[in-house]
Design an enzyme around this catalytic site. Structure first.
Site, PDB file in Angstrom:
ATOM      1  N   ASP A 189       0.825  -1.205   0.000  1.00 28.77           N
ATOM      2  CA  ASP A 189       0.000   0.000   0.000  1.00 28.77           C
ATOM      3  C   ASP A 189       0.864   1.261   0.000  1.00 28.77           C
ATOM      4  OD1 ASP A 189      -2.265  -1.610   0.178  1.00 28.77           O
ATOM      5  OD2 ASP A 189      -2.305  -1.531   2.371  1.00 28.77           O
TER       6      ASP A 189
ATOM      7  N   TYR B 285       6.079  -9.943   6.996  1.00 29.53           N
ATOM      8  CA  TYR B 285       6.037  -8.496   7.232  1.00 29.53           C
ATOM      9  C   TYR B 285       6.504  -8.194   8.658  1.00 29.53           C
ATOM     10  CZ  TYR B 285       3.350  -7.171   3.030  1.00 29.53           C
ATOM     11  OH  TYR B 285       2.947  -6.926   1.742  1.00 29.53           O
TER      12      TYR B 285
END
Length: 313
Positions: free
Chosen positions: A68, A137
């Site tokens: 994003d 992540y």
């Protein structure tokens, strides 16, 4: 037209990009790389005009995970299908093969906030998105009003309150396994929010020096600290992630850690997937895609075929 599939390994600082995916009029990671590829291969001239090459081809990247706006990557993977004749033409006067020539030219043209870690011919059956086994992540937080390192300001969330890591890890444990993360994510068109999380844990990074030895062993009695010393870091590993999933999970865990929500509330959100206002995403800057893992070469095609199937619980 014979095509060659190339694997591209990348890292980037997401602060200056509107995410990975190409968007008209916006600076994106994909857009920057594809523009550089167009300039190198002659698909597009520097003034933006389309060239009249005999080979009609426009570079299009397929990525392991679309990050994003503002999200970073220390290791992202993409693939590119390029005509053999176009790849061969990248050699020019270089005495190297087409792949190495393209790698050198691409490194020269890419902006400073995108780093090409490597470019090579992909093995048979490789698909950057569908062949991936798992993505990892990390989300970095500086809690308790601790003065942050200004060199890390674009990669760490500063938090005034102090966090209860035990409660946060109890909540994070609810994520592990196959679940519908509809409370914390949005599905892609035609997709689902069902994902399999393999690991999810919060840790406090100990305060250590960069070289891991005692100060008295230094000639001057001082050793520089490790830049991540004292940070609180969330690590999550899954086969794939839905849109906003990691940042929304982080936001919910922090609400638990600050005592504003209970572990039971978090567990209920996992058990009853429903997107609503209390489970929105946290700031992007603390999030980094750290790694994408793939199976052995002889299992790549099988993995890609299996992951394309629509998931159910």
């Amino acid at each position: 037209m014979s095509l060659v599939r190339l694997r591209m390994d990348l890292a980037y600082d997401g602060g200056g990009f509107h995410g990975w995916a190409r968007q008209p009029g916006l600076r994106t990671v994909q857009g920057c790389i594809e523009h550089a590829l167009s300039l190198i291969t002659g698909a597009r001239k520097s003034d933006g005009e389309v060239s009249h090459s005999q080979v009609v081809w426009e570079p299009r990247l397929v990525v392991a995970g679309r990050t994003d706006t503002g999200v970073h990557a220390s290791h992202q993977v993409a693939h590119l299908d390029i005509p053999e004749v176009v790849l061969e033409a990248c050699r020019g006067h270089m005495g190297v093969d087409g792949v190495l020539a393209l790698e050198r030219r691409l490194r020269h043209l890419l902006p400073a906030d995108i780093v090409l870690l490597g470019l090579r011919a992909a093995p048979m059956g490789f698909d950057a998105r569908f062949s991936a086994l798992e993505r990892t992540y990390l989300y970095r937080v500086s809690q308790g009003g601790r003065p942050g390192d200004p060199r890390m300001r674009g990669y760490v969330l500063d938090l005034e309150g102090s966090l209860d890591l035990e409660a946060m890890n109890e909540a994070a444990g609810e994520c592990i396994g196959l679940h519908d993360f509809g409370s914390f994510a949005r599905p892609n068109p035609g997709g689902t929010t069902i994902r399999k999380v393999k690991a999810a844990h919060w840790d406090l990074v100990p305060t250590v020096n960069l070289f891991g030895v005692e100060p008295e062993q230094s000639a001057v009695g001082y050793l520089p600290p490790f830049m991540e010393s004292g940070l609180t870091v969330f690590r999550i590993v899954a086969d794939a992630f839905a849109h906003n999933m990691v940042r929304s999970l982080v936001a919910a865990c922090i609400q638990v850690g600050l005592g504003r929500r209970s572990v039971q509330w978090f567990a209920d959100k996992i058990a009853h997937p429903l997107r609503e206002g209390s489970t929105g995403p946290i700031a992007a800057r603390g999030l980094t895609l750290e790694q994408v893992a793939y199976p052995p070469d002889d299992q790549l095609a099988e993995r890609a075929q299996a992951i394309r199937a629509r998931r159910t619980l």
